[in-house]
Design an enzyme around this catalytic site. Structure first.
Site, PDB file in Angstrom:
ATOM      1  N   GLY A   8      75.929  55.931 -32.148  1.00 48.10           N
ATOM      2  CA  GLY A   8      74.962  56.637 -33.174  1.00 48.10           C
ATOM      3  C   GLY A   8      74.709  57.904 -33.621  1.00 48.10           C
ATOM      4  O   GLY A   8      73.631  57.975 -34.252  1.00 48.10           O
ATOM      5  N   GLY A  11      73.812  58.752 -36.920  1.00 47.99           N
ATOM      6  CA  GLY A  11      72.815  58.720 -37.725  1.00 47.99           C
ATOM      7  C   GLY A  11      71.554  60.187 -37.288  1.00 47.99           C
ATOM      8  O   GLY A  11      71.276  60.910 -37.127  1.00 47.99           O
ATOM      9  N   GLN A  12      70.073  59.477 -37.519  1.00 47.95           N
ATOM     10  CA  GLN A  12      68.934  60.734 -38.153  1.00 47.95           C
ATOM     11  C   GLN A  12      68.593  60.935 -36.598  1.00 47.95           C
ATOM     12  O   GLN A  12      68.556  62.841 -36.677  1.00 47.95           O
ATOM     13  CB  GLN A  12      67.950  59.859 -37.894  1.00 47.95           C
ATOM     14  CG  GLN A  12      66.582  61.119 -38.425  1.00 47.95           C
ATOM     15  CD  GLN A  12      64.856  60.167 -38.800  1.00 47.95           C
ATOM     16  OE1 GLN A  12      64.716  59.300 -38.025  1.00 47.95           O
ATOM     17  NE2 GLN A  12      63.996  60.772 -38.990  1.00 47.95           N
ATOM     18  N   ARG A  36      80.300  53.104 -38.193  1.00 47.80           N
ATOM     19  CA  ARG A  36      81.370  52.789 -39.806  1.00 47.80           C
ATOM     20  C   ARG A  36      80.668  54.065 -41.015  1.00 47.80           C
ATOM     21  O   ARG A  36      81.283  54.898 -41.361  1.00 47.80           O
ATOM     22  CB  ARG A  36      80.336  51.569 -40.791  1.00 47.80           C
ATOM     23  CG  ARG A  36      81.411  51.096 -40.548  1.00 47.80           C
ATOM     24  CD  ARG A  36      80.607  49.557 -40.794  1.00 47.80           C
ATOM     25  NE  ARG A  36      79.317  48.714 -40.309  1.00 47.80           N
ATOM     26  CZ  ARG A  36      78.554  48.009 -39.951  1.00 47.80           C
ATOM     27  NH1 ARG A  36      79.177  46.848 -40.659  1.00 47.80           N
ATOM     28  NH2 ARG A  36      77.666  47.491 -40.116  1.00 47.80           N
ATOM     29  N   ASN A  53      81.706  51.219 -31.998  1.00 49.52           N
ATOM     30  CA  ASN A  53      81.396  49.698 -32.020  1.00 49.52           C
ATOM     31  C   ASN A  53      80.488  49.177 -31.162  1.00 49.52           C
ATOM     32  O   ASN A  53      81.531  48.837 -30.386  1.00 49.52           O
ATOM     33  CB  ASN A  53      81.999  48.845 -32.775  1.00 49.52           C
ATOM     34  CG  ASN A  53      81.172  47.731 -33.573  1.00 49.52           C
ATOM     35  OD1 ASN A  53      79.722  47.675 -33.011  1.00 49.52           O
ATOM     36  ND2 ASN A  53      81.972  46.640 -33.946  1.00 49.52           N
ATOM     37  N   TYR A 142      62.588  43.364 -35.688  1.00 46.19           N
ATOM     38  CA  TYR A 142      63.549  44.755 -34.829  1.00 46.19           C
ATOM     39  C   TYR A 142      61.330  44.916 -33.172  1.00 46.19           C
ATOM     40  O   TYR A 142      62.066  45.051 -32.278  1.00 46.19           O
ATOM     41  CB  TYR A 142      62.678  46.032 -35.901  1.00 46.19           C
ATOM     42  CG  TYR A 142      62.370  47.711 -35.198  1.00 46.19           C
ATOM     43  CD1 TYR A 142      63.411  48.012 -34.686  1.00 46.19           C
ATOM     44  CD2 TYR A 142      61.224  48.541 -35.336  1.00 46.19           C
ATOM     45  CE1 TYR A 142      64.014  49.598 -34.165  1.00 46.19           C
ATOM     46  CE2 TYR A 142      61.491  49.707 -35.161  1.00 46.19           C
ATOM     47  CZ  TYR A 142      63.029  49.718 -34.154  1.00 46.19           C
ATOM     48  OH  TYR A 142      62.646  50.989 -33.978  1.00 46.19           O
ATOM     49  N   LYS A 146      62.756  45.680 -29.357  1.00 43.25           N
ATOM     50  CA  LYS A 146      62.267  46.232 -28.387  1.00 43.25           C
ATOM     51  C   LYS A 146      61.726  45.773 -27.350  1.00 43.25           C
ATOM     52  O   LYS A 146      62.166  46.521 -26.146  1.00 43.25           O
ATOM     53  CB  LYS A 146      61.591  47.511 -29.575  1.00 43.25           C
ATOM     54  CG  LYS A 146      61.882  48.125 -30.430  1.00 43.25           C
ATOM     55  CD  LYS A 146      63.288  49.086 -29.978  1.00 43.25           C
ATOM     56  CE  LYS A 146      63.746  49.881 -30.568  1.00 43.25           C
ATOM     57  NZ  LYS A 146      65.176  50.874 -30.315  1.00 43.25           N
ATOM     58  N   ILE A 172      60.339  59.367 -36.704  1.00 45.56           N
ATOM     59  CA  ILE A 172      60.020  61.037 -36.678  1.00 45.56           C
ATOM     60  C   ILE A 172      60.648  61.189 -37.778  1.00 45.56           C
ATOM     61  O   ILE A 172      61.299  60.432 -38.851  1.00 45.56           O
ATOM     62  CB  ILE A 172      61.450  61.078 -35.697  1.00 45.56           C
ATOM     63  CG1 ILE A 172      61.837  59.312 -34.841  1.00 45.56           C
ATOM     64  CG2 ILE A 172      62.224  62.083 -35.427  1.00 45.56           C
ATOM     65  CD1 ILE A 172      60.878  60.564 -33.298  1.00 45.56           C
TER      66      ILE A 172
END
Ligand code: AKB
Length: 315
Positions: A8, A11-12, A36, A53, A142, A146, A172
């Site tokens: 990842g 990502g951020q 992707r 992936n 989500y 978690k 964040i």
């Protein structure tokens, strides 16, 4: 940690984590796993990159063997708002990915970081100073992933001695890479609108107080927990983690100190219900005691730094 894979890394959090890990452990020793989305130029040009992936265990295993990976930061996930629009996908990506990583960790003796979130809490959880051990009845998919993920991490630690460590991230705030599909994303969007001189239409109401953290603190916490001695990590579900709590109105008032003409209006949408189910503030004393967690940024310091850096990027 000698050979690290970050899944990842476009990502951020991944973008900034890869760069900080490369600073600390050497560019060649931190492999940016992408799927992707292309990562930033800084990530692409500073060290190795592999297509990984999280849903494809063979692909991950090939990278683990090729680089003799001993640590994985598994950050690929669908967030809360998009998870409500695509609950089946959220379940399969968030749970399937984690299961693959834990199975490989067991087979190759890999240390794992996996992020949980304040989304593991729900409307029945105490909302002020939310304790480490409390009711976990989230009402989003989500959040369900978690809670299930935390239990899975704990299970793999107890049953197979997999050294997996986790944090319940608050929202964040950062400026390098935008998040996608979260409920706390408003606290980033607001800065972009302010710098562009546009009015901000906020999708949460003005008093929706949520726990938040500036990216440098989040990166520090993530690396600190992974570097801590094994016996210091006493919680193997996930640690509460906190820095600041604020509402849209409070962050607006902070930005207006620098940009007096900035305007905001409030048109809450479906994300309001998600925000209403999350805590306002978090008790993270276990993290502070067990592995010495400390945050550095409060609301005013964060606002000053965000505006300073975004002005450079956007002008
Ligand atoms: C989200 O808003 O979905 C995330 C989170 C709090 O986990 N930022």
């Amino acid at each position: 940690m000698k050979k690290i894979l970050v899944i990842g890394s476009a990502g951020q959090i991944g973008t900034e984590l890869v760069l900080e890990l490369r600073n600390k452990y050497g560019n060649e020793n931190v492999i940016a796993g992408i799927n992707r989305t292309m990562p930033s130029d800084e990530v692409r040009n500073s060290g190795p990159m592999e297509t990984v992936n999280a849903m494809n265990i063979d692909e991950i295993e090939n990278v683990v063997k090729k680089y003799e990976i001993d640590s994985i930061f598994h950050l690929a996930s669908l967030l809360s708002a998009v998870g409500e629009q695509k609950p089946d996908l959220a379940w399969s990506v968030n749970m399937g990915g984690l299961k693959n990583i834990l199975d490989l960790a067991k087979k190759y003796n890999i240390k794992v970081f996996w992020p949980s979130s304040i989304a593991c809490f729900g409307p029945t959880t105490p909302r002020e100073n939310t304790p480490q051990k409390t009711i976990l009845e989230p009402n989003t998919m989500y959040g369900v992933t978690k809670v299930a993920g935390e239990l899975m991490c704990n299970y793999y630690f107890n049953k197979f001695d997999v050294d997996v460590r986790s944090l319940r991230y608050p929202g964040i705030i950062s400026y390098k890479t935008l998040p996608g599909g979260g409920t706390t994303d408003y606290a980033i969007d607001i800065f972009f609108k302010a710098i562009k001189g546009e009015e901000y239409v906020c999708f949460l109401n003005e008093n929706s107080t949520l726990p938040m953290m500036y990216m440098p603190d989040a990166i520090k916490a993530t690396i600190d927990i992974m570097e801590a001695d094994k016996e210091k990590i006493k919680i193997r579900t996930s640690y509460n983690l906190a820095a600041v709590s604020f509402s849209p109105n409070e962050i607006y008032n902070e930005i207006v100190k620098y940009m007096p003409d900035f305007k905001i209006k409030y048109i809450p949408d479906f994300r309001q219900k998600i925000a209403d189910s999350w805590p306002k503030s978090i008790d993270d004393s276990s993290a502070r005691q067990d592995w010495n967690w400390k945050h550095a940024f409060n609301l005013s310091k964060m606002t000053e730094d965000m505006l300073f850096n975004l002005k450079k990027i956007l002008k």
